[in-house]
Design a protein around this motif. Structure first.
Motif, PDB file in Angstrom:
ATOM      1  N   PRO A 214       0.831  -1.209   0.000  1.00  0.00           N
ATOM      2  CA  PRO A 214       0.000   0.000   0.000  1.00  0.00           C
ATOM      3  C   PRO A 214       0.865   1.260   0.000  1.00  0.00           C
ATOM      4  O   PRO A 214       1.876   1.324   0.698  1.00  0.00           O
ATOM      5  N   HIS A 215       0.454   2.229  -0.810  1.00  0.00           N
ATOM      6  CA  HIS A 215       1.178   3.499  -0.924  1.00  0.00           C
ATOM      7  C   HIS A 215       2.648   3.295  -1.307  1.00  0.00           C
ATOM      8  O   HIS A 215       3.517   4.070  -0.901  1.00  0.00           O
ATOM      9  N   ALA A 216       2.900   2.236  -2.088  1.00  0.00           N
ATOM     10  CA  ALA A 216       4.266   1.895  -2.509  1.00  0.00           C
ATOM     11  C   ALA A 216       5.210   1.812  -1.317  1.00  0.00           C
ATOM     12  O   ALA A 216       6.371   2.192  -1.370  1.00  0.00           O
ATOM     13  N   GLY A 217       4.709   1.268  -0.224  1.00  0.00           N
ATOM     14  CA  GLY A 217       5.516   1.048   0.973  1.00  0.00           C
ATOM     15  C   GLY A 217       5.598   2.221   1.919  1.00  0.00           C
ATOM     16  O   GLY A 217       6.068   2.075   3.048  1.00  0.00           O
ATOM     17  N   ASP A 218       5.183   3.401   1.484  1.00  0.00           N
ATOM     18  CA  ASP A 218       5.220   4.599   2.329  1.00  0.00           C
ATOM     19  C   ASP A 218       6.592   4.785   2.971  1.00  0.00           C
ATOM     20  O   ASP A 218       6.720   4.941   4.190  1.00  0.00           O
ATOM     21  N   GLY A 219       7.616   4.772   2.123  1.00  0.00           N
ATOM     22  CA  GLY A 219       8.963   5.009   2.620  1.00  0.00           C
ATOM     23  C   GLY A 219       9.492   3.934   3.546  1.00  0.00           C
ATOM     24  O   GLY A 219      10.383   4.186   4.372  1.00  0.00           O
ATOM     25  N   GLY A 220       8.957   2.723   3.436  1.00  0.00           N
ATOM     26  CA  GLY A 220       9.396   1.623   4.279  1.00  0.00           C
ATOM     27  C   GLY A 220       8.486   1.330   5.442  1.00  0.00           C
ATOM     28  O   GLY A 220       8.681   0.326   6.144  1.00  0.00           O
ATOM     29  N   ASN A 221       7.478   2.140   5.678  1.00  0.00           N
ATOM     30  CA  ASN A 221       6.560   1.908   6.795  1.00  0.00           C
ATOM     31  C   ASN A 221       5.693   0.658   6.593  1.00  0.00           C
ATOM     32  O   ASN A 221       5.313   0.005   7.562  1.00  0.00           O
ATOM     33  N   PHE A 222       5.366   0.356   5.324  1.00  0.00           N
ATOM     34  CA  PHE A 222       4.481  -0.767   5.036  1.00  0.00           C
ATOM     35  C   PHE A 222       5.202  -1.882   4.285  1.00  0.00           C
ATOM     36  O   PHE A 222       4.577  -2.674   3.595  1.00  0.00           O
ATOM     37  N   GLY A 223       6.497  -1.943   4.372  1.00  0.00           N
ATOM     38  CA  GLY A 223       7.270  -2.952   3.659  1.00  0.00           C
ATOM     39  C   GLY A 223       8.421  -2.321   2.914  1.00  0.00           C
ATOM     40  O   GLY A 223       8.363  -1.148   2.537  1.00  0.00           O
ATOM     41  N   ARG A 224       9.484  -3.079   2.680  1.00  0.00           N
ATOM     42  CA  ARG A 224      10.692  -2.538   2.062  1.00  0.00           C
ATOM     43  C   ARG A 224      10.934  -3.047   0.642  1.00  0.00           C
ATOM     44  O   ARG A 224      11.982  -2.771   0.054  1.00  0.00           O
ATOM     45  N   GLU A 225       9.983  -3.787   0.077  1.00  0.00           N
ATOM     46  CA  GLU A 225      10.194  -4.308  -1.279  1.00  0.00           C
ATOM     47  C   GLU A 225      10.447  -3.197  -2.291  1.00  0.00           C
ATOM     48  O   GLU A 225      11.262  -3.342  -3.207  1.00  0.00           O
ATOM     49  N   GLU A 226       9.760  -2.083  -2.131  1.00  0.00           N
ATOM     50  CA  GLU A 226       9.947  -0.967  -3.064  1.00  0.00           C
ATOM     51  C   GLU A 226      11.374  -0.421  -3.000  1.00  0.00           C
ATOM     52  O   GLU A 226      11.958  -0.055  -4.036  1.00  0.00           O
ATOM     53  N   ILE A 227      11.934  -0.363  -1.813  1.00  0.00           N
ATOM     54  CA  ILE A 227      13.270   0.206  -1.614  1.00  0.00           C
ATOM     55  C   ILE A 227      14.360  -0.796  -1.972  1.00  0.00           C
ATOM     56  O   ILE A 227      15.318  -0.465  -2.684  1.00  0.00           O
ATOM     57  N   ASP A 228      14.193  -2.032  -1.525  1.00  0.00           N
ATOM     58  CA  ASP A 228      15.261  -3.016  -1.638  1.00  0.00           C
ATOM     59  C   ASP A 228      15.247  -3.811  -2.934  1.00  0.00           C
ATOM     60  O   ASP A 228      16.296  -4.328  -3.355  1.00  0.00           O
ATOM     61  N   VAL A 229      14.075  -3.919  -3.570  1.00  0.00           N
ATOM     62  CA  VAL A 229      13.950  -4.806  -4.731  1.00  0.00           C
ATOM     63  C   VAL A 229      13.503  -4.066  -5.988  1.00  0.00           C
ATOM     64  O   VAL A 229      14.135  -4.162  -7.042  1.00  0.00           O
ATOM     65  N   ILE A 230      12.402  -3.322  -5.894  1.00  0.00           N
ATOM     66  CA  ILE A 230      11.805  -2.730  -7.095  1.00  0.00           C
ATOM     67  C   ILE A 230      12.618  -1.546  -7.615  1.00  0.00           C
ATOM     68  O   ILE A 230      12.912  -1.468  -8.825  1.00  0.00           O
ATOM     69  N   ALA A 231      12.998  -0.620  -6.744  1.00  0.00           N
ATOM     70  CA  ALA A 231      13.755   0.555  -7.184  1.00  0.00           C
ATOM     71  C   ALA A 231      15.078   0.178  -7.855  1.00  0.00           C
ATOM     72  O   ALA A 231      15.424   0.748  -8.904  1.00  0.00           O
ATOM     73  N   PRO A 232      15.863  -0.768  -7.320  1.00  0.00           N
ATOM     74  CA  PRO A 232      17.097  -1.162  -8.013  1.00  0.00           C
ATOM     75  C   PRO A 232      16.844  -1.734  -9.408  1.00  0.00           C
ATOM     76  O   PRO A 232      17.637  -1.515 -10.328  1.00  0.00           O
ATOM     77  N   ALA A 233      15.744  -2.458  -9.585  1.00  0.00           N
ATOM     78  CA  ALA A 233      15.420  -3.006 -10.899  1.00  0.00           C
ATOM     79  C   ALA A 233      15.099  -1.887 -11.891  1.00  0.00           C
ATOM     80  O   ALA A 233      15.498  -1.933 -13.061  1.00  0.00           O
ATOM     81  N   ILE A 234      14.361  -0.883 -11.419  1.00  0.00           N
ATOM     82  CA  ILE A 234      14.047   0.262 -12.282  1.00  0.00           C
ATOM     83  C   ILE A 234      15.327   0.989 -12.683  1.00  0.00           C
ATOM     84  O   ILE A 234      15.521   1.357 -13.849  1.00  0.00           O
ATOM     85  N   ALA A 235      16.213   1.183 -11.728  1.00  0.00           N
ATOM     86  CA  ALA A 235      17.485   1.861 -12.015  1.00  0.00           C
ATOM     87  C   ALA A 235      18.288   1.091 -13.055  1.00  0.00           C
ATOM     88  O   ALA A 235      18.882   1.689 -13.974  1.00  0.00           O
ATOM     89  N   ALA A 236      18.300  -0.230 -12.951  1.00  0.00           N
ATOM     90  CA  ALA A 236      19.033  -1.047 -13.925  1.00  0.00           C
ATOM     91  C   ALA A 236      18.428  -0.910 -15.315  1.00  0.00           C
ATOM     92  O   ALA A 236      19.144  -0.837 -16.322  1.00  0.00           O
ATOM     93  N   GLY A 237      17.096  -0.858 -15.381  1.00  0.00           N
ATOM     94  CA  GLY A 237      16.445  -0.681 -16.670  1.00  0.00           C
ATOM     95  C   GLY A 237      16.735   0.667 -17.282  1.00  0.00           C
ATOM     96  O   GLY A 237      16.986   0.784 -18.494  1.00  0.00           O
TER      97      GLY A 237
END
Length: 334
Positions: A214-237
């Motif tokens: 929810p809310h793309a993790g809200d800066g890590g409050n609701f999970g860190r997948e966006e920070i640790d997994v998804i954002a690095p993949a976007i950067a690589a692309g």
């Protein structure tokens, strides 16, 4: 003059709306003008579908081993004669209906694999019936890869006009999604999305990537997948020149894409994108199996057992599926 794309069209589940959709497609002037269709099924099932649809299209019957490109006739029909309509109970999944659809689709894929047609389409399947016919049937992606001999990644895309939805995971339980996500897998999905959309005519597709939480993790409050997994993949692309942005909250990203900010949304799991796409255009959506050496398209809706035999099924999504398949092979025929 460029030859028309040759598209194999496998008849889907005979207990649903697939027979009437197949007949309606053959009767469309615009499809006959832009493609040559090779229908695969049983002529008795097709004729019943044509009766329900209220159309009388002209077909030329050919043998399985025929040279389709050299054969005469506007629409070709490979009559396998493998199902008596009396064996089918309308609106009910069965072994017979699953076997019929699976056999038709296998032939279409083999024709595509062997270069005998340029693209493959099929009218809707019913997964319950398919599993009755083949216990280990998972989904169309796995089956298509097996028949086509594909060893590289493939994925399912939903297409609604100029808006695409790609996904990282597909037909798996929701509880397994987070564990299946990795930067490598998301990066691979981004790359495949970019390639398939370029093949469909996008010069540089703009891809929005949805978050998982929810809310793309809200800066890590609701999970860190966006920070640790998804954002690095976007950067690589992005380093590879892919026009990717995100991760964005999944509950608003489709609003931005619908408004024209993006050409595609890459979602993390099946329903995260499917719900949005079907709400926007259930009767017009197309499913594309990408990553294969030839386009594979089908309408995004199902077999609609509840309206089978009434002649009221909309052909719009099936029509869009054949159009997309034909458009994706035209460059190769120029």
């Amino acid at each position: 003059m460029t030859a028309k794309p040759l598209v194999a069209l496998a008849m889907g589940d005979p207990a649903g709306i697939s027979p009437e959709l197949t007949a309606k497609l053959v009767a469309l002037d615009d499809l006959r003008a832009r493609t040559r269709l090779v229908i695969i099924g049983d002529r008795r099932i097709f004729d019943e579908g044509a009766r329900v649809a209220g159309v009388t299209p002209e077909l030329t019957t050919v043998e399985q081993g025929a040279d389709f490109r050299a054969a005469r006739g506007e629409v070709l029909f490979v009559d396998l004669r493998h199902l008596d309509p009396a064996e089918i109970e309308q609106g009910t999944a069965s072994l017979a209906s699953g076997k019929f659809a699976l056999t038709n689709y296998r032939h279409a894929l083999e024709f595509g694999r062997d270069g005998r047609v340029d693209a493959v389409c099929f009218t809707p399947f019913n997964k319950q019936a398919m599993r009755l016919a083949r216990a280990d049937y998972d989904d169309e992606i796995a089956f298509s890869a097996e028949v086509a001999g594909l060893k590289t990644p493939a994925s399912e895309f939903n297409v609604l006009g100029e808006l695409w939805n790609a996904r990282v995971t597909s037909h798996i339980p929701l509880k397994d999604v987070a564990g299946r996500l990795s930067a490598e897998r998301i990066h691979r999905a981004l790359r495949l999305t970019d390639i398939c959309m370029r093949n469909a005519g996008f010069a540089r597709p703009r891809i929005a990537v949805a978050g998982l939480n929810p809310h793309a993790g809200d800066g890590g409050n609701f999970g860190r997948e966006e920070i640790d997994v998804i954002a690095p993949a976007i950067a690589a692309g992005r380093e590879e020149g892919i026009a990717a942005e995100g991760p964005f909250p999944a509950d608003t990203v489709f609003l931005r894409a619908k408004g024209g900010a993006f050409d595609a949304v890459l979602t993390m799991y099946h329903d995260q994108g499917q719900i949005a796409m079907k709400l926007m255009g259930f009767d017009r959506g197309v499913t594309l199996l990408g990553g294969f050496p030839f386009p594979i398209c089908t309408p995004a809706h199902g077999t609609a057992y509840d309206i089978a035999g009434r002649g009221i099924a909309s052909v719009s999504a099936s029509q869009a599926a054949v159009r997309l398949a034909a458009d994706m092979v035209k460059p190769a025929l120029a």
